[in-house]
Scaffold this active site. Structure first.
Site, PDB file in Angstrom:
ATOM      1  N   ASP A   1       0.809  -1.221   0.000  1.00  0.00           N
ATOM      2  CA  ASP A   1       0.000   0.000   0.000  1.00  0.00           C
ATOM      3  C   ASP A   1       0.845   1.275   0.000  1.00  0.00           C
ATOM      4  O   ASP A   1       0.293   2.369  -0.085  1.00  0.00           O
ATOM      5  CB  ASP A   1      -0.979   0.010   1.181  1.00  0.00           C
ATOM      6  CG  ASP A   1      -0.306  -0.140   2.535  1.00  0.00           C
ATOM      7  OD1 ASP A   1       0.927  -0.278   2.577  1.00  0.00           O
ATOM      8  OD2 ASP A   1      -1.026  -0.125   3.556  1.00  0.00           O
TER       9      ASP A   1
ATOM     10  N   HIS B   1      -1.010   7.317   9.557  1.00  0.00           N
ATOM     11  CA  HIS B   1      -0.607   5.925   9.776  1.00  0.00           C
ATOM     12  C   HIS B   1       0.907   5.717   9.785  1.00  0.00           C
ATOM     13  O   HIS B   1       1.371   4.693  10.299  1.00  0.00           O
ATOM     14  CB  HIS B   1      -1.199   5.013   8.698  1.00  0.00           C
ATOM     15  CG  HIS B   1      -2.684   4.876   8.747  1.00  0.00           C
ATOM     16  ND1 HIS B   1      -3.360   4.509   9.889  1.00  0.00           N
ATOM     17  CD2 HIS B   1      -3.634   5.061   7.787  1.00  0.00           C
ATOM     18  CE1 HIS B   1      -4.665   4.476   9.636  1.00  0.00           C
ATOM     19  NE2 HIS B   1      -4.852   4.810   8.375  1.00  0.00           N
TER      20      HIS B   1
ATOM     21  N   HIS C   1     -10.472   5.132   9.716  1.00  0.00           N
ATOM     22  CA  HIS C   1      -9.411   4.240  10.184  1.00  0.00           C
ATOM     23  C   HIS C   1      -8.730   4.835  11.422  1.00  0.00           C
ATOM     24  O   HIS C   1      -8.517   6.041  11.497  1.00  0.00           O
ATOM     25  CB  HIS C   1      -8.370   4.024   9.081  1.00  0.00           C
ATOM     26  CG  HIS C   1      -8.933   3.446   7.826  1.00  0.00           C
ATOM     27  ND1 HIS C   1      -9.375   4.244   6.779  1.00  0.00           N
ATOM     28  CD2 HIS C   1      -9.141   2.160   7.448  1.00  0.00           C
ATOM     29  CE1 HIS C   1      -9.826   3.455   5.802  1.00  0.00           C
ATOM     30  NE2 HIS C   1      -9.691   2.200   6.194  1.00  0.00           N
TER      31      HIS C   1
ATOM     32  N   ASP D   1     -13.000   9.337   4.458  1.00  0.00           N
ATOM     33  CA  ASP D   1     -13.367   7.960   4.131  1.00  0.00           C
ATOM     34  C   ASP D   1     -14.512   7.419   4.978  1.00  0.00           C
ATOM     35  O   ASP D   1     -14.943   6.285   4.787  1.00  0.00           O
ATOM     36  CB  ASP D   1     -12.153   7.032   4.179  1.00  0.00           C
ATOM     37  CG  ASP D   1     -11.264   7.276   5.384  1.00  0.00           C
ATOM     38  OD1 ASP D   1     -11.690   8.002   6.302  1.00  0.00           O
ATOM     39  OD2 ASP D   1     -10.129   6.752   5.398  1.00  0.00           O
TER      40      ASP D   1
ATOM     41  N   TYR E   1     -11.460   7.984  -0.631  1.00  0.00           N
ATOM     42  CA  TYR E   1     -11.067   7.260  -1.840  1.00  0.00           C
ATOM     43  C   TYR E   1     -12.153   7.247  -2.907  1.00  0.00           C
ATOM     44  O   TYR E   1     -11.976   6.653  -3.952  1.00  0.00           O
ATOM     45  CB  TYR E   1     -10.605   5.845  -1.451  1.00  0.00           C
ATOM     46  CG  TYR E   1      -9.559   5.943  -0.366  1.00  0.00           C
ATOM     47  CD1 TYR E   1      -8.258   6.298  -0.670  1.00  0.00           C
ATOM     48  CD2 TYR E   1      -9.908   5.798   0.982  1.00  0.00           C
ATOM     49  CE1 TYR E   1      -7.311   6.468   0.317  1.00  0.00           C
ATOM     50  CE2 TYR E   1      -8.973   5.959   1.979  1.00  0.00           C
ATOM     51  CZ  TYR E   1      -7.670   6.296   1.639  1.00  0.00           C
ATOM     52  OH  TYR E   1      -6.738   6.482   2.633  1.00  0.00           O
TER      53      TYR E   1
END
Length: 393
Positions: free
Chosen positions: A91, A132, A169, A256, A295
């Site tokens: 990713d 992240h 997330h 998201d 996204y």
């Protein structure tokens, strides 16, 4: 005072390079900015061009070995063992100019932090928000953690920073960075279920060591509705604000969680997020707003344009998308508004209330700021002149 927007064409150019598994992320930053521009919102903000981050500033979070490896990347598609060690595969595929990319991405959020320190009330950097990335590796489309470096800059001026993460997330990189400190309180709202990235962020994760009780996670199940999201955002942030008393706030506003996101799982709309943003703004403390996931690119652009208007004090934009460079991407309806999907909410009020109570219990148990009466006594003692007790001879 007008909000500040961090922007330059170079910043957009670098952000547009970020790949992802869907092959849809390129030009995300440009789409967001061009829609903000098309709605005429630039006249309501002060635009500040970001600077590059210095090497020692990126080192505030990232390891020397990781940065050295970023400098060595030349875009070769072959993945080495060392690439995998630093997370540059799957990713986060490597590409040429990764170190320059890191300088510019981190520089955007550092510029935003410096603007806040200089006296701005609200600063926006939708090109930031890569939550992240870990200190020594890339992860989850995030090559560098601009948020952590930006907060490190802010703590030199503000005694207590509240970090709010609204991305679907879990904001694992930021929480990991500050899990042992009492200067930064991390509060993340996110989908949490088996197999959903990054897998962390349970309600029982609340910091370590001296930072125990200075992190909180509000995990939820799939298809969370706007009504429940707004209700428990309000309850939880009010609780944390009361206990932690932040002097500044950093808010990651990932898109998201918007209904229809291919990597999401919530059922929210930009108006839900806007209501949350209004609440934080009402606290009258300096706020830094950064971007994040998203996204479905037209919906992400709708989301960030709506939030920009909210931060500028504009309650509602015209629902007809203005004609501009990316106009055709908003068909067939060409509307700004997004409606939630007709999906059953897997969350119940009882489940969410239990999560809230667990966060409250963790604060009561671990956070020394959690006892107002004790805190008031302590502050009262500090306010009194010091007297040395002695016996009269």
């Amino acid at each position: 005072m007008a909000p500040t927007l961090i922007h330059s064409e170079k910043l957009l150019e670098e952000c547009d390079k970020i790949p992802n598994l869907l092959g849809r992320l390129p030009q995300k930053a440009s789409m967001i900015y061009r829609l903000i521009e098309a709605y005429g919102l630039l006249k309501f903000v002060n635009v500040v061009e970001p600077r590059k981050a210095q090497h020692d500033e990126i080192l505030l979070y990232h390891s020397e070995n990781y940065l050295k490896h970023l400098k060595s990347c030349d875009g070769d598609e072959d993945v080495t063992e060392e690439d995998e060690e630093f997370g540059l595969s799957y990713d986060c595929p490597k590409f040429s100019g990764l170190y320059q990319f890191a300088e510019i991405i981190v520089g955007g959020t550092l510029s935003a932090a410096e603007t806040l320190i200089s006296g701005s009330n609200f600063v926006i950097n939708w090109s930031g928000g890569w939550h992240h990335a870990q200190s020594d590796r890339a992860d989850g489309f995030c090559y560098v953690n601009d948020i952590v470096v930006g907060i490190q800059k802010l703590v030199s001026h503000f005694p207590r920073i509240l970090y709010l993460d609204l991305d679907v997330h879990h904001g694992d990189g930021v929480e990991n960075a500050f899990s042992c400190t009492q200067r930064v309180f991390c509060l993340s709202f996110h989908l949490h279920e088996p197999g959903f990235f990054p897998g962390s962020g349970s309600v029982n994760e609340c910091g370590f060591g001296s930072g125990k009780g200075y992190s909180a996670n509000f995990p939820y199940k799939r298809n969370l509705s706007g009504r429940r999201f707004r209700k428990y955002f309000t309850k939880t942030t009010n609780l944390v604000r009361e206990r932690f008393d932040p002097s500044a706030c950093v808010i990651q506003c990932g898109a998201d969680g918007i209904a229809g996101d291919p990597l999401g799982g919530a059922n929210l709309t930009p108006r839900d997020f806007a209501d949350c943003i209004k609440q934080v703004m009402s606290w009258s403390i300096p706020c830094l707003f950064v971007g994040g996931g998203g996204y479905n690119l037209p919906n992400a652009s709708r989301h960030f344009a709506t939030l920009t208007a909210t931060i500028c004090g504009i309650d509602q934009l015209h629902d007809d998308i203005p004609e501009h460079e990316f106009f055709n991407a908003y068909g067939a309806g060409f509307e700004l508004s997004i409606e939630p999907k007709n999906l059953p909410d897997s969350n119940t009020d009882e489940d969410l209330e239990e999560t809230f109570r667990s966060i409250e219990a963790n604060l009561d148990r671990f956070n020394p700021m959690a006892y107002p009466t004790i805190r008031e006594v302590f502050l009262d003692q500090l306010s009194r002149p010091y007297q040395l007790d002695h016996e009269e001879s």
